[in-house]
Write a protein that holds these residues in place. Structure first.
Motif, mmCIF file in Angstrom:
data_model
loop_
_atom_site.group_PDB
_atom_site.id
_atom_site.type_symbol
_atom_site.label_atom_id
_atom_site.label_comp_id
_atom_site.label_asym_id
_atom_site.label_seq_id
_atom_site.Cartn_x
_atom_site.Cartn_y
_atom_site.Cartn_z
ATOM 1 N N ASN A 97 -22.471 50.920 36.175
ATOM 2 C CA ASN A 97 -23.817 50.737 36.732
ATOM 3 C C ASN A 97 -24.095 49.270 37.067
ATOM 4 N N SER A 98 -25.328 49.003 37.439
ATOM 5 C CA SER A 98 -25.667 47.656 37.915
ATOM 6 C C SER A 98 -25.523 46.602 36.825
ATOM 7 N N GLU A 99 -25.822 46.947 35.566
ATOM 8 C CA GLU A 99 -25.673 45.981 34.477
ATOM 9 C C GLU A 99 -24.200 45.665 34.241
ATOM 10 N N ASP A 100 -23.357 46.697 34.315
ATOM 11 C CA ASP A 100 -21.911 46.466 34.215
ATOM 12 C C ASP A 100 -21.457 45.538 35.341
ATOM 13 N N CYS A 101 -21.951 45.809 36.527
ATOM 14 C CA CYS A 101 -21.579 45.049 37.719
ATOM 15 C C CYS A 101 -21.971 43.573 37.555
ATOM 16 N N LYS A 102 -23.160 43.325 37.070
ATOM 17 C CA LYS A 102 -23.621 41.948 36.871
ATOM 18 C C LYS A 102 -22.754 41.228 35.837
ATOM 19 N N THR A 103 -22.385 41.940 34.771
ATOM 20 C CA THR A 103 -21.505 41.344 33.757
ATOM 21 C C THR A 103 -20.162 40.967 34.367
ATOM 22 N N PHE A 104 -19.633 41.833 35.227
ATOM 23 C CA PHE A 104 -18.362 41.548 35.882
ATOM 24 C C PHE A 104 -18.473 40.293 36.758
ATOM 25 N N MET A 105 -19.583 40.144 37.447
ATOM 26 C CA MET A 105 -19.783 38.952 38.281
ATOM 27 C C MET A 105 -19.822 37.686 37.422
ATOM 28 N N ARG A 106 -20.547 37.766 36.302
ATOM 29 C CA ARG A 106 -20.632 36.602 35.401
ATOM 30 C C ARG A 106 -19.255 36.280 34.812
ATOM 31 N N SER A 107 -18.543 37.313 34.414
ATOM 32 C CA SER A 107 -17.243 37.107 33.796
ATOM 33 C C SER A 107 -16.239 36.526 34.792
ATOM 34 N N LEU A 108 -16.240 37.038 36.011
ATOM 35 C CA LEU A 108 -15.331 36.513 37.026
ATOM 36 C C LEU A 108 -15.635 35.043 37.321
ATOM 37 N N GLN A 109 -16.927 34.679 37.315
ATOM 38 C CA GLN A 109 -17.293 33.272 37.504
ATOM 39 C C GLN A 109 -16.792 32.425 36.331
ATOM 40 N N HIS A 110 -16.938 32.950 35.125
ATOM 41 C CA HIS A 110 -16.450 32.269 33.917
ATOM 42 C C HIS A 110 -14.936 32.073 33.983
ATOM 43 N N ILE A 111 -14.221 33.105 34.411
ATOM 44 C CA ILE A 111 -12.759 33.031 34.513
ATOM 45 C C ILE A 111 -12.344 32.016 35.579
ATOM 46 N N GLU A 112 -13.087 31.958 36.676
ATOM 47 C CA GLU A 112 -12.790 30.959 37.713
ATOM 48 C C GLU A 112 -12.985 29.542 37.181
ATOM 49 N N SER A 113 -14.073 29.330 36.450
ATOM 50 C CA SER A 113 -14.380 27.963 36.004
ATOM 51 C C SER A 113 -13.541 27.541 34.801
ATOM 52 N N LYS A 114 -13.254 28.469 33.885
ATOM 53 C CA LYS A 114 -12.542 28.103 32.648
ATOM 54 C C LYS A 114 -11.018 28.238 32.776
ATOM 55 N N TYR A 115 -10.568 29.240 33.540
ATOM 56 C CA TYR A 115 -9.123 29.528 33.602
ATOM 57 C C TYR A 115 -8.531 29.324 34.998
ATOM 58 N N ASP A 116 -9.354 28.882 35.937
ATOM 59 C CA ASP A 116 -8.903 28.699 37.319
ATOM 60 C C ASP A 116 -8.498 30.022 37.966
ATOM 61 N N GLY A 117 -9.171 31.092 37.564
ATOM 62 C CA GLY A 117 -9.011 32.360 38.273
ATOM 63 C C GLY A 117 -8.226 33.419 37.529
ATOM 64 N N LEU A 118 -8.210 34.607 38.138
ATOM 65 C CA LEU A 118 -7.623 35.783 37.516
ATOM 66 C C LEU A 118 -6.123 35.640 37.286
ATOM 67 N N GLU A 119 -5.417 35.087 38.266
ATOM 68 C CA GLU A 119 -3.964 34.957 38.074
ATOM 69 C C GLU A 119 -3.649 34.126 36.837
ATOM 70 N N HIS A 120 -4.327 33.009 36.693
ATOM 71 C CA HIS A 120 -4.034 32.131 35.562
ATOM 72 C C HIS A 120 -4.468 32.757 34.237
ATOM 73 N N ALA A 121 -5.541 33.529 34.263
ATOM 74 C CA ALA A 121 -5.981 34.210 33.036
ATOM 75 C C ALA A 121 -4.946 35.246 32.596
ATOM 76 N N PHE A 122 -4.463 36.037 33.547
ATOM 77 C CA PHE A 122 -3.430 37.029 33.227
ATOM 78 C C PHE A 122 -2.117 36.328 32.843
#
Length: 255
Positions: A97-122
């Motif tokens: 739902n929309s709350e899940d979606c918003k959490t995903f947006m926040r988390s993806l932003q966090h991963i971009e800023s802290k880990y330099d993106g999804l590839e580096h996090a994985f």
């Protein structure tokens, strides 16, 4: 069929189904709208997250998500402010739902800023675990470093809790697998193709059992491990290419 004949049969089916004709009928068409690496990996992750249920609905809702992100997913993730997330009010795909979606947006932003993106996090998780299924479990911990509702955790699978993690394994196939046919993107170099696991679901599981590739009845992490052993013997470098064969045989009812 003996194992040699079965491998030859499946190799033929990979050639048959691993073609650009696959793209318009699959959710992978959404990340194929983009050419920028960050756009592809972020769009792909979101699309894979909601890739269950009716195929038409998956594609429609994936397009809706891209529209809500102004068709610039990487830019939106990097630069959105909290107020920008109001646009997702009312978005729903099955139990996402929309709350899940918003959490995903926040988390993806966090991963971009802290880990330099999804590839580096994985990649960080894979380097520490030396096993991609264990790395997925570690990635889930990384993903939920942001504030979130407990219910949202169900939308990122955990193989260490015996989930087949079908959607994340599919996403990793998209990102990691170097595909001469141009279906999978192969834009991540930090994880080897040989480490990938089959995105196991009801259909590929049923086909695998009919072909005597899989004995276990449940479609879970143990079945994924069982299939991995067989497929890595068939092709140690690119074992996951057989996903196309198993999917195609099931979708077109060839067995």
């Amino acid at each position: 069929m003996n194992r040699k004949e079965l491998k030859e049969f499946l190799d033929i089916k990979v050639e048959q189904y691993n073609t650009p004709d696959f793209i318009p009928h699959d959710p992978i068409q959404i990340p194929h709208l983009f050419t920028d690496k960050k756009d592809i990996e972020i769009a792909g992750f979101l699309v894979a997250t909601i890739a269950w249920g009716n195929r038409k609905s998956i594609i429609n809702n994936s397009n809706k998500l891209m529209e809500l992100m102004d068709h610039s997913p990487a830019d939106f993730i990097k630069n959105h402010e909290e107020s920008d997330l109001d646009r997702f009010d009312g978005f729903v795909h099955r139990t996402f739902n929309s709350e899940d979606c918003k959490t995903f947006m926040r988390s993806l932003q966090h991963i971009e800023s802290k880990y330099d993106g999804l590839e580096h996090a994985f990649a960080k998780a894979y380097l520490e675990q030396n096993n991609l299924q264990k790395a997925i479990s570690q990635f889930k911990t990384i993903f939920f470093e942001v504030d979130h509702l407990q219910r949202t955790q169900k939308h990122v699978s955990d193989p260490m809790k015996n989930s087949s993690a079908k959607r994340i394994n599919m996403y990793l196939r998209w990102m990691v697998r170097k595909d001469n046919a141009g279906v999978d993107f192969g834009i991540w170099d930090s994880i080897p193709m040989s480490a990938l696991s089959l995105p196991l679901d009801v259909h590929t599981g049923n086909v695998a059992r009919k072909l005597k590739l899989l004995k276990r009845k449940q479609n879970d992490a143990k079945s994924v491990a069982e299939l991995d052993k067989v497929l890595r013997k068939f092709d140690p470098v690119d074992p996951i290419k057989y996903d196309f064969a198993l999917f195609g045989l099931g979708a077109f009812k060839e067995l």
